[in-house]
Design a protein around this motif. Structure first.
Motif, PDB file in Angstrom:
ATOM      1  N   SER A   1      12.548  -5.243   2.320  1.00 60.06           N
ATOM      2  CA  SER A   1      13.686  -4.379   2.671  1.00 60.06           C
ATOM      3  C   SER A   1      14.777  -4.470   1.616  1.00 60.06           C
ATOM      4  N   ALA A   2      14.953  -5.668   1.034  1.00 59.90           N
ATOM      5  CA  ALA A   2      15.932  -5.811  -0.048  1.00 59.90           C
ATOM      6  C   ALA A   2      15.519  -4.972  -1.254  1.00 59.90           C
ATOM      7  N   LEU A   3      14.222  -4.924  -1.539  1.00 56.40           N
ATOM      8  CA  LEU A   3      13.712  -4.102  -2.642  1.00 56.40           C
ATOM      9  C   LEU A   3      13.927  -2.617  -2.353  1.00 56.40           C
ATOM     10  N   ILE A   4      13.702  -2.208  -1.098  1.00 57.58           N
ATOM     11  CA  ILE A   4      13.893  -0.799  -0.720  1.00 57.58           C
ATOM     12  C   ILE A   4      15.337  -0.383  -0.946  1.00 57.58           C
ATOM     13  N   ASP A   5      16.265  -1.225  -0.534  1.00 53.51           N
ATOM     14  CA  ASP A   5      17.693  -0.906  -0.723  1.00 53.51           C
ATOM     15  C   ASP A   5      18.077  -0.886  -2.193  1.00 53.51           C
ATOM     16  N   LYS A   6      17.617  -1.882  -2.929  1.00 50.05           N
ATOM     17  CA  LYS A   6      18.000  -1.995  -4.340  1.00 50.05           C
ATOM     18  C   LYS A   6      17.476  -0.832  -5.167  1.00 50.05           C
ATOM     19  N   GLU A   7      16.219  -0.464  -4.948  1.00 49.18           N
ATOM     20  CA  GLU A   7      15.586   0.568  -5.773  1.00 49.18           C
ATOM     21  C   GLU A   7      15.600   1.951  -5.122  1.00 49.18           C
ATOM     22  N   LYS A   8      16.189   2.054  -3.916  1.00 52.24           N
ATOM     23  CA  LYS A   8      16.275   3.335  -3.206  1.00 52.24           C
ATOM     24  C   LYS A   8      14.890   3.946  -2.984  1.00 52.24           C
ATOM     25  N   LEU A   9      14.069   3.190  -2.276  1.00 50.27           N
ATOM     26  CA  LEU A   9      12.688   3.587  -2.024  1.00 50.27           C
ATOM     27  C   LEU A   9      12.500   4.212  -0.650  1.00 50.27           C
ATOM     28  N   GLY A  10      13.572   4.321   0.111  1.00 52.99           N
ATOM     29  CA  GLY A  10      13.496   4.851   1.462  1.00 52.99           C
ATOM     30  C   GLY A  10      14.742   4.479   2.235  1.00 52.99           C
ATOM     31  N   VAL A  11      14.541   4.053   3.500  1.00 51.34           N
ATOM     32  CA  VAL A  11      15.664   3.730   4.377  1.00 51.34           C
ATOM     33  C   VAL A  11      15.409   2.392   5.069  1.00 51.34           C
ATOM     34  N   THR A  12      16.456   1.573   5.201  1.00 52.42           N
ATOM     35  CA  THR A  12      16.367   0.349   5.993  1.00 52.42           C
ATOM     36  C   THR A  12      17.330   0.458   7.170  1.00 52.42           C
ATOM     37  N   VAL A  13      16.942  -0.185   8.285  1.00 57.21           N
ATOM     38  CA  VAL A  13      17.754  -0.139   9.502  1.00 57.21           C
ATOM     39  C   VAL A  13      17.898  -1.545  10.068  1.00 57.21           C
ATOM     40  N   GLU A  14      18.847  -1.710  10.979  1.00 60.35           N
ATOM     41  CA  GLU A  14      19.027  -2.998  11.642  1.00 60.35           C
ATOM     42  C   GLU A  14      17.912  -3.217  12.662  1.00 60.35           C
ATOM     43  N   GLU A  15      17.692  -4.483  13.026  1.00 61.07           N
ATOM     44  CA  GLU A  15      16.623  -4.773  13.985  1.00 61.07           C
ATOM     45  C   GLU A  15      16.926  -4.146  15.355  1.00 61.07           C
ATOM     46  N   GLU A  16      15.877  -3.672  16.014  1.00 60.22           N
ATOM     47  CA  GLU A  16      15.929  -3.095  17.359  1.00 60.22           C
ATOM     48  C   GLU A  16      16.919  -1.931  17.480  1.00 60.22           C
TER      49      GLU A  16
ATOM     50  N   ASP B   1       0.830  -1.212   0.000  1.00 57.52           N
ATOM     51  CA  ASP B   1       0.000   0.000   0.000  1.00 57.52           C
ATOM     52  C   ASP B   1       0.865   1.262   0.000  1.00 57.52           C
ATOM     53  N   TYR B   2       2.000   1.197   0.682  1.00 60.77           N
ATOM     54  CA  TYR B   2       2.909   2.355   0.678  1.00 60.77           C
ATOM     55  C   TYR B   2       3.403   2.635  -0.741  1.00 60.77           C
ATOM     56  N   LEU B   3       3.712   1.564  -1.474  1.00 56.51           N
ATOM     57  CA  LEU B   3       4.134   1.742  -2.870  1.00 56.51           C
ATOM     58  C   LEU B   3       3.015   2.358  -3.695  1.00 56.51           C
ATOM     59  N   TRP B   4       1.816   1.877  -3.482  1.00 58.70           N
ATOM     60  CA  TRP B   4       0.656   2.365  -4.234  1.00 58.70           C
ATOM     61  C   TRP B   4       0.484   3.872  -4.034  1.00 58.70           C
ATOM     62  N   ALA B   5       0.630   4.327  -2.787  1.00 59.74           N
ATOM     63  CA  ALA B   5       0.447   5.749  -2.471  1.00 59.74           C
ATOM     64  C   ALA B   5       1.743   6.543  -2.612  1.00 59.74           C
ATOM     65  N   GLU B   6       2.804   5.879  -3.057  1.00 57.99           N
ATOM     66  CA  GLU B   6       4.121   6.518  -3.238  1.00 57.99           C
ATOM     67  C   GLU B   6       4.622   7.160  -1.959  1.00 57.99           C
ATOM     68  N   LEU B   7       4.495   6.396  -0.857  1.00 58.46           N
ATOM     69  CA  LEU B   7       5.032   6.835   0.426  1.00 58.46           C
ATOM     70  C   LEU B   7       6.447   6.291   0.582  1.00 58.46           C
ATOM     71  N   PRO B   8       7.463   7.135   0.771  1.00 60.11           N
ATOM     72  CA  PRO B   8       8.795   6.620   1.098  1.00 60.11           C
ATOM     73  C   PRO B   8       8.721   5.703   2.316  1.00 60.11           C
ATOM     74  N   ILE B   9       9.520   4.646   2.324  1.00 58.03           N
ATOM     75  CA  ILE B   9       9.362   3.567   3.296  1.00 58.03           C
ATOM     76  C   ILE B   9      10.575   3.460   4.211  1.00 58.03           C
ATOM     77  N   ILE B  10      10.302   3.197   5.485  1.00 56.89           N
ATOM     78  CA  ILE B  10      11.341   2.825   6.443  1.00 56.89           C
ATOM     79  C   ILE B  10      11.039   1.394   6.882  1.00 56.89           C
ATOM     80  N   SER B  11      12.042   0.532   6.818  1.00 59.17           N
ATOM     81  CA  SER B  11      11.833  -0.874   7.160  1.00 59.17           C
ATOM     82  C   SER B  11      13.068  -1.455   7.833  1.00 59.17           C
TER      83      SER B  11
END
Length: 552
Positions: free
Chosen positions: A427-442, A410-420
């Protein structure tokens, strides 16, 4: 060998003459063809089970090539006799729409969770070429003009619905709960996009070890049953597909028959991800800013778009907002849904702990906001379009590795930048396509920095939105459902579910689980308990059977 003796009567006397064999070769060919018809039918039966494309899929490419070339009645009758004999007569008629039933154990109503949404959207796509019936367990289900939506309560309801179906698509433990489906000649498609055996490990983590083993054993048996009986399987990602191919191999479903049918095994298991609508989202009313008390018009809203389940990590996110709130008051967090739309699904421990932590830190209704109900499916658009960032945080465990976070679509549909959080396919897709930011767990500080970066760095934010707009079209439902749509066009039983194929010989222990007699005590208990008490009680009451039979 070069001539053929032809006899005929001419008035008073009989004459015989030699003619060139080539002159009557077509007669000899027809004679030879008809005399060998029994052997041809038997050979065709075996070959058909191994084919990658059906007659319907192939013959429609030839236009009217196979129509009769001679108008004589005897000739046309003979041609139809041959077509009937080979079982292909119907192929030459105007194509019929397949009758497809999608069976779900989830609620399909205005308020739906992931499994219900998936069935609803798949039904819409398949209905373009097929007669589709969506079978749901709830009263007063959501209706659609393209397909039928029917409620079932008992096995007899489903039996009546499935009598004239060609293909049955099911998910969860539906197949184990209704084993009579495997005793029919219907083609069974099993949707395994949710590896529930892994999520249940996390969901039941707070139970004592004996109960955890009981529930794990039963979920494995339900999973094993559907994998043994299905003809075709669909999952959510290539990573998931590797997981399922491994399990199918261990269960004997990857064997000489299925391998010869398709060495890539796409005829057995293929990828149908969760999708997004092809139409752009449209805002119909204000629902967040200046509407929810405590969220101002110019605030930045971070949206948690789905439920709060035990395999997610909203606690780190709450702590990150505690850090942010000490520096600024213009960034707010909204949980779009807490209570599951299916009343049979109890509130998760993680949901309770999240609400408690927010209150303890003094964030509730100031920085962190909860919608304790569930947003109707058609109204989620307003929440998406009024938010600024979509977020999903989880633990880096085995459930995460093979998950596919459906509401992130749904975030992709609404073009919302994503944090995961890192670790899953999204998260692999976010990093590959530069769709937002990924972080380590906790990583509480990392989350806080990621949120403020997207809020303050306009260039990075707009770049993320543009990147989303470039790739989101590959996730529209019409595209992601194409493998399933193609399978329905040429639906067939799995190569090792046809005739005298011997898949049961691969693993003798399978025989105790593949008995699909509805009077079988194990399956009878599953059906009765599932109907009356739901999945959790199925797991609890089955431990004695599991121990007695030496279950998986």
């Amino acid at each position: 060998k070069e001539t053929y003796r032809l006899g005929y009567k001419d008035k008073d006397k009989s004459k015989k003459t030699q003619v060139n064999k080539k002159g009557v070769s077509y007669l000899l060919a027809v004679d030879d063809f008809i005399s060998h018809m029994p052997q041809l039918r038997e050979k065709r039966k075996k070959i058909q089970a191994l084919r990658k494309r059906s007659d319907e899929a192939l013959f429609r490419l030839f236009g009217e090539t196979f129509f009769s070339i001679f108008s004589g009645k005897e000739y046309q009758d003979a041609q139809m006799d041959v077509q009937y004999s080979l079982g292909v007569y119907d192929v030459f008629l105007k194509p019929n729409r397949k009758k497809v039933m999608i069976l779900t154990h989830e609620v399909v109503a205005d308020k739906m969770a992931g499994p219900g949404i998936r069935c609803w959207e798949i039904a819409k796509v398949l209905a373009n070429e097929n007669e589709v019936t969506l079978a749901v367990p709830n009263d007063n289900p959501k209706q659609h003009s393209l397909f039928n939506v029917k409620t079932y309560k008992w096995g007899r309801d489903l039996k009546a619905m499935t009598e004239d179906m060609d293909v049955i698509i099911c998910q969860g433990i539906s197949l184990a709960a209704h084993p009579f489906l495997t005793q029919t000649d219907k083609v069974i498609v099993v949707d395994i996009y949710d590896p529930f055996v892994l999520s249940l490990l996390e969901q039941h983590k707070n139970l004592d070890i004996e109960k955890r083993f009981k529930e794990c054993s039963m979920s494995l048996m339900a999973l094993r049953y559907q994998l043994e009986q299905g003809d075709y399987f669909i999952c959510a990602s290539e990573k998931q597909r590797d997981f399922w191919v491994g399990i199918l191999t261990a269960l004997g479903r990857v064997n000489p028959q299925t391998y010869d049918s398709d060495v890539a095994l796409r005829n057995l298991v293929d990828v149908v991800p969760f999708g997004i609508p092809s139409s752009a989202p449209k805002k119909t009313k204000k629902v967040i800013k200046s509407v929810i008390k405590g969220i101002k018009k110019d605030d930045k809203v971070v949206l948690w778009g789905g439920g709060i389940y035990n395999w997610f990590d909203p606690l780190s996110l709450i702590r990150a907002f505690d850090l942010i709130s000490k520096e600024r008051d213009d960034i707010k967090l909204l949980f779009m849904g807490v209570a599951h739309p299916n009343p049979k699904v109890p509130e998760m421990v993680m949901a309770t702990n999240t609400v408690k932590l927010s209150k303890k830190l003094g964030l509730t209704d100031k920085v962190v906001f909860f919608n304790h109900d569930w947003i109707p499916y058609e109204e989620r658009t307003n929440f998406l379009l009024e938010s600024d960032i979509g977020i999903s945080t989880h633990f880096n465990n085995v459930e995460t590795r093979f998950s596919f976070r459906t509401r992130v679509l749904d975030y992709l549909w609404a073009e919302l930048p994503i944090i995961s959080t890192k670790g899953d396919a999204i998260s692999a897709l976010i990093d590959k396509e530069k769709l937002g930011v990924t972080v380590e767990e906790e990583d509480v500080k990392g989350l806080a920095l990621a949120i403020t970066k997207l809020v303050d760095d306009d260039k990075f934010y707009e770049s993320s939105k543009k990147n989303i707009s470039k790739i989101k079209e590959q996730f529209v439902w019409e595209k992601v459902v194409e493998p399933l749509l193609e399978f329905c066009r040429m639906s067939h039983k799995a190569a090792d579910n046809v005739g005298d194929f011997k898949k049961d010989l691969l693993i003798p222990a399978r025989q105790g689980l593949t008995n699909a007699n509805p009077n079988n005590s194990y399956l009878g208990k599953i059906r009765k308990t599932y109907r009356e008490h739901g999945f959790r009680e199925v797991i609890r009451r089955s431990v004695s059977y599991v121990r007695a039979k030496g279950g998986p």
